[in-house]
Design an enzyme around this catalytic site. Structure first.
Site, PDB file in Angstrom:
ATOM      1  N   CYS A   2      -7.709 -10.452  -3.519  1.00  0.00           N
ATOM      2  CA  CYS A   2      -7.401 -12.796  -3.515  1.00  0.00           C
ATOM      3  C   CYS A   2      -5.612 -11.822  -3.378  1.00  0.00           C
ATOM      4  CB  CYS A   2      -7.091 -13.437  -4.510  1.00  0.00           C
ATOM      5  SG  CYS A   2      -9.060 -13.722  -4.841  1.00  0.00           S
ATOM      6  N   ARG A  27      -5.490  -8.289   0.799  1.00  0.00           N
ATOM      7  CA  ARG A  27      -6.397  -8.442  -0.371  1.00  0.00           C
ATOM      8  C   ARG A  27      -7.903  -9.779  -0.479  1.00  0.00           C
ATOM      9  NH1 ARG A  27      -2.108  -7.045  -4.471  1.00  0.00           N
ATOM     10  NH2 ARG A  27      -3.403  -8.098  -6.007  1.00  0.00           N
ATOM     11  N   TRP A  74     -10.751 -13.215  -2.011  1.00  0.00           N
ATOM     12  CA  TRP A  74     -12.098 -12.273  -1.719  1.00  0.00           C
ATOM     13  C   TRP A  74     -12.853 -12.598  -2.146  1.00  0.00           C
ATOM     14  CZ3 TRP A  74     -14.497  -8.875  -4.680  1.00  0.00           C
ATOM     15  CH2 TRP A  74     -15.397  -7.686  -3.818  1.00  0.00           C
ATOM     16  N   ASN A 100      -6.220 -15.241  -9.036  1.00  0.00           N
ATOM     17  CA  ASN A 100      -7.001 -13.856  -8.905  1.00  0.00           C
ATOM     18  C   ASN A 100      -7.651 -13.673 -10.044  1.00  0.00           C
ATOM     19  OD1 ASN A 100      -7.531 -11.481  -8.036  1.00  0.00           O
ATOM     20  ND2 ASN A 100      -5.694 -10.771  -8.440  1.00  0.00           N
ATOM     21  N   GLY A 101      -8.521 -13.248 -10.115  1.00  0.00           N
ATOM     22  CA  GLY A 101      -9.909 -12.508 -11.497  1.00  0.00           C
ATOM     23  C   GLY A 101     -11.279 -13.017 -11.150  1.00  0.00           C
ATOM     24  N   GLU A 481     -13.997  12.452   1.248  1.00  0.00           N
ATOM     25  CA  GLU A 481     -12.665  11.112   1.916  1.00  0.00           C
ATOM     26  C   GLU A 481     -13.040  11.108   3.405  1.00  0.00           C
ATOM     27  OE1 GLU A 481     -10.891   9.604   0.989  1.00  0.00           O
ATOM     28  OE2 GLU A 481      -9.291   9.296   1.701  1.00  0.00           O
ATOM     29  N   LYS A 485     -13.470   7.000   4.871  1.00  0.00           N
ATOM     30  CA  LYS A 485     -12.307   6.601   5.864  1.00  0.00           C
ATOM     31  C   LYS A 485     -13.753   6.064   6.727  1.00  0.00           C
ATOM     32  CE  LYS A 485     -10.233   6.376   4.590  1.00  0.00           C
ATOM     33  NZ  LYS A 485      -9.777   6.118   2.815  1.00  0.00           N
ATOM     34  N   GLU A 488     -15.560   2.694   6.117  1.00  0.00           N
ATOM     35  CA  GLU A 488     -15.241   1.750   5.128  1.00  0.00           C
ATOM     36  C   GLU A 488     -14.535   1.364   6.608  1.00  0.00           C
ATOM     37  OE1 GLU A 488     -12.575   2.034   2.340  1.00  0.00           O
ATOM     38  OE2 GLU A 488     -11.409   3.917   3.644  1.00  0.00           O
ATOM     39  N   HIS A 504     -30.918  21.392   0.352  1.00  0.00           N
ATOM     40  CA  HIS A 504     -31.740  20.400  -0.443  1.00  0.00           C
ATOM     41  C   HIS A 504     -32.109  19.141  -0.346  1.00  0.00           C
ATOM     42  CE1 HIS A 504     -31.141  24.524  -3.164  1.00  0.00           C
ATOM     43  NE2 HIS A 504     -29.737  24.275  -2.872  1.00  0.00           N
ATOM     44  N   LYS A 603      -7.788  -4.665  -0.177  1.00  0.00           N
ATOM     45  CA  LYS A 603      -7.326  -3.515  -1.202  1.00  0.00           C
ATOM     46  C   LYS A 603      -6.445  -3.839  -2.755  1.00  0.00           C
ATOM     47  CE  LYS A 603      -3.956  -0.336   0.487  1.00  0.00           C
ATOM     48  NZ  LYS A 603      -4.343   0.721   0.872  1.00  0.00           N
TER      49      LYS A 603
HETATM   50  C1  F6R Z   1     -10.354   3.758   0.184  1.00  0.00           C
HETATM   51  C2  F6R Z   1      -9.348   3.148  -1.011  1.00  0.00           C
HETATM   52  C3  F6R Z   1      -9.874   3.284  -1.908  1.00  0.00           C
HETATM   53  C4  F6R Z   1      -9.381   2.771  -2.520  1.00  0.00           C
HETATM   54  C5  F6R Z   1      -9.715   2.470  -4.760  1.00  0.00           C
HETATM   55  C6  F6R Z   1      -8.870   2.858  -5.470  1.00  0.00           C
HETATM   56  O1  F6R Z   1      -9.880   3.663   1.630  1.00  0.00           O
HETATM   57  O2  F6R Z   1      -8.338   2.325  -0.232  1.00  0.00           O
HETATM   58  O3  F6R Z   1     -11.152   3.134  -2.310  1.00  0.00           O
HETATM   59  O4  F6R Z   1      -8.619   4.473  -2.931  1.00  0.00           O
HETATM   60  O5  F6R Z   1     -10.438   1.088  -4.306  1.00  0.00           O
HETATM   61  O6  F6R Z   1      -7.427   2.484  -5.686  1.00  0.00           O
HETATM   62  P1  F6R Z   1      -6.325   2.598  -5.898  1.00  0.00           P
HETATM   63  O7  F6R Z   1      -5.955   3.870  -5.634  1.00  0.00           O
HETATM   64  O8  F6R Z   1      -4.769   1.291  -5.442  1.00  0.00           O
HETATM   65  O9  F6R Z   1      -6.368   2.689  -7.753  1.00  0.00           O
END
Ligand code: F6R
Length: 608
Positions: A2, A27, A74, A100-101, A481, A485, A488, A504, A603
């Site tokens: 949010c 966000r 969000w 937000n929350g 990773e 990527k 997502e 396995h 994010k």
């Molecule tokens: C994936 C991604 C998330 C963040 C996770 C932690 O591309 O960005 O998996 O890495 O939400 O976020 P931070 O690093 O801000 O604590």
């Protein structure tokens, strides 16, 4: 999660708030809304879906005023409909809030308000906050202060009031709020990226504080109603860094910013001769460091992958046993914490709720608490005793890229610093410090890889619903990773696996054309990895390998090689992840998906 904004000033508020929301849309993007105070009332516009829907409404139904709030959502409580969009107001229309929350006592408060005859119009916990404030009488900060004990959970709230048209009020418990102070104006936002283009003078609101924000000043109160004195800080981020700068997507821009981000992170932690790492002034108390016998790294998502690499580095270079935990697990599993344990919260945003909770648990048990964090002034930055600040600059793309590679750099810097502190530095340290400084050039080379190579890899992955990413040792976290990527942003299922574990279970997935992406750089276990890839080929699956350009043995096995330059084995994760970022990006673009705002994600996960 949010995006929140509030504005009080002399400009027309709607364009200011919409502009701020555009910068905060990463966000959350389920719905958006705006409230404007003026002509003795609060008027609200809301729309389900992306911000552009709200922008269209605002164009056709103009609102005027110089005080207002906005929100991009969000969804937590309630579906992403217009009725559940923020701002939410009380029955009398006296107050409107954005939030937000999550309120944990949502059900109790809702039942209580319904019992009291309040006609609720949404399924949100946010409306409950508006209704509670609306039922209070008296002067303004008191109306807000009175309800704070009633709110259990996490909230960052900005409110406007019909009878106080030149004021916005902000309060928080958990999710962040920052107040920017400009000339004849003030902006409250959930992230500095929303206000950098107007001012760099900011004040970070602390938990349980209430800010009464006017265009000519801010009154800060604690939960007892007493005044709090705090001076503002000047941010050093440049507003241009939150624009796309000619790139099609933020993610692509941020991938290409990696050489600079790495350069800045390295340089800011080297001594004047640039021959050794220094953590002076970062809060690492030498006496406390003497005691360190164990390290815990806690993080979520991509930052957790960086922590896995960190474990390799710290154990190898410093001989300190290192555990890596998902923050969401750590906080509930009674970890063994002592004053000889260094706990590092690894977090790009510095606002991830689980990571913050894990960090505060460590602090409460007397451990030395550090953070590897990208945002100066963030909650992690403020909570930790010591900070290694990554210098990635603002990361807007939801899929983390430059923050990840700078976290990997920070992990190596931390390991080198701990090693130096323990008296173990030798020529390996000198070599690694030298290699860190040439790393940006190696990344630039990787970024200039032939487009045709990516075109083929993109074709191989975009048509396959599943894929496997394999790595061993320090490159295993990079397999995780790379798979994350792809998942997502392209919504294709990808599994990251240690190559030796394939037999396995996951080997059962392999069949003709099944894509397997492997990290086949020159490591001590490359022969073993090549053996695993032979097993992959024997089952008809296709192999895409990230490897040094002149690796004949890999060329013979792989269908396609994504070339990277030679670097020291401990730096390989940093160069190896770059082609995987580009691959995921290209696949998502090929599939016509929204790279910067993938579905269901946001994010900064500021709720648990
Ligand atoms: C994936 C991604 C998330 C963040 C996770 C932690 O591309 O960005 O998996 O890495 O939400 O976020 P931070 O690093 O801000 O604590």
């Amino acid at each position: 999660m949010c995006g929140i904004i509030g504005y009080v000033g002399v400009d027309e508020v709607v364009p200011v708030v919409l502009d701020g929301l555009r910068r905060l849309e990463y966000r959350g993007y389920d719905s958006a809304g705006i409230a404007v105070v003026g002509a003795g009332e609060i008027r609200i516009l809301r729309a389900a879906g992306k911000l552009r829907n709200l922008e269209q409404r605002a164009y056709h139904e103009p609102l005027h005023g110089t005080t207002g709030i906005g929100h991009t959502r969000w969804a937590t409580h309630g579906a992403p409909t217009e009725a559940n969009a923020h701002p939410q107001r009380d029955v009398s229309g006296a107050v409107a809030v954005v939030h937000n929350g999550i309120l944990e006592n949502y059900s109790d408060l809702r039942a209580e308000l319904i019992e009291a005859g309040v006609d609720l119009t949404s399924d949100t916990d946010t409306e409950l906050i508006a209704q509670l404030i609306g039922r209070e009488k008296g002067p303004l900060p008191e109306r807000v202060r009175a309800i704070l004990p009633r709110l259990h959970g996490q909230y960052a709230v900005v409110a406007v009031f019909k009878d106080e048209p030149d004021v916005v009020v902000a309060f928080r418990q958990g999710p962040p709020l920052v107040i920017g102070i400009g000339e004849d104006e003030a902006i409250v936002a959930s992230d500095v990226v929303a206000l950098l283009h107007r001012t760099r003078e900011v004040l970070f609101l602390d938990d349980n504080e209430i800010a009464v924000v006017r265009r000519d000043g801010i009154e800060l109160l604690d939960s007892a109603g007493d005044h709090v004195e705090r001076s503002t800080e000047t941010l050093d981020w440049d507003a241009g860094r939150v624009e796309k700068g000619g790139y099609r997507h933020f993610m692509l821009k941020e991938i290409f910013e990696q050489p600079d981000a790495i350069r800045n992170t390295v340089v800011s932690h080297l001594d004047a001769a640039r021959s050794g790492v220094i953590l002076d002034g970062l809060g690492f108390d030498p006496e406390k460091m003497d005691k360190i016998r164990r390290v815990h790294l806690v993080a979520c998502g991509t930052s957790w992958h960086a922590s896995l690499v960190g474990k390799f580095l710290i154990e190898k270079l410093c001989g300190l046993p290192t555990d890596v935990d998902y923050a969401s697990e750590y906080r509930y599993r009674s970890p063994l914490l002592r004053d000889d344990t260094l706990v590092i919260g690894v977090t790009q945003s510095g606002e991830t709720a689980d990571t913050l909770a894990a960090m505060s648990l460590a602090k409460s048990q007397g451990s030395l608490l550090g953070t590897v964090c990208n945002v100066r002034g963030s909650s992690a930055w403020r909570e930790a005793d010591a900070t290694i600040l990554t210098q990635a600059g603002p990361e807007i793309g939801v899929a983390s890229t430059k923050a990840f590679t700078t976290q990997l750099v920070a992990m190596l810097l931390l390991a080198l610093a701990l090693r130096k502190h323990g008296g173990g530095a030798d020529e390996l340290d000198t070599e690694l410090v030298h290699q860190l400084q040439t790393l940006p050039v190696a990344i630039e080379k990787t970024l200039s890889m032939e487009r045709a190579t990516f075109r083929r890899a993109t074709e191989m992955l975009s048509g396959a619903p599943n894929s496997l990413f394999l790595g061993r040792g320090i490159l295993y976290p990079i397999a995780l990773e790379g798979a994350l990527k792809l998942k997502e942003i392209s919504y294709l299922h990808a599994e990251g696996y240690p190559a030796g574990e394939m037999k396995h279970g996951p080997i059962a997935l392999l069949q003709d054309g099944f894509p397997v992406v492997s990290l086949a750089l020159n490591t001590a276990t490359r022969e073993k990895l090549l053996g695993n890839l032979m097993e992959v080929r024997a089952r008809g699956a296709s192999v895409i390998a990230v490897a040094e350009a002149d690796s004949k043995a890999v060329d013979e096995i792989a269908d396609l090689v994504l070339p990277v330059p030679h670097v020291h084995p401990l730096l390989q994760p940093i160069v190896a992840v770059v082609p995987l970022q580009l691959l995921a990006y290209n696949v998502a673009v090929e599939l016509g998906l929204d790279v910067d705002q993938p579905r269901n994600l946001a994010k900064s996960v500021t709720v648990e």
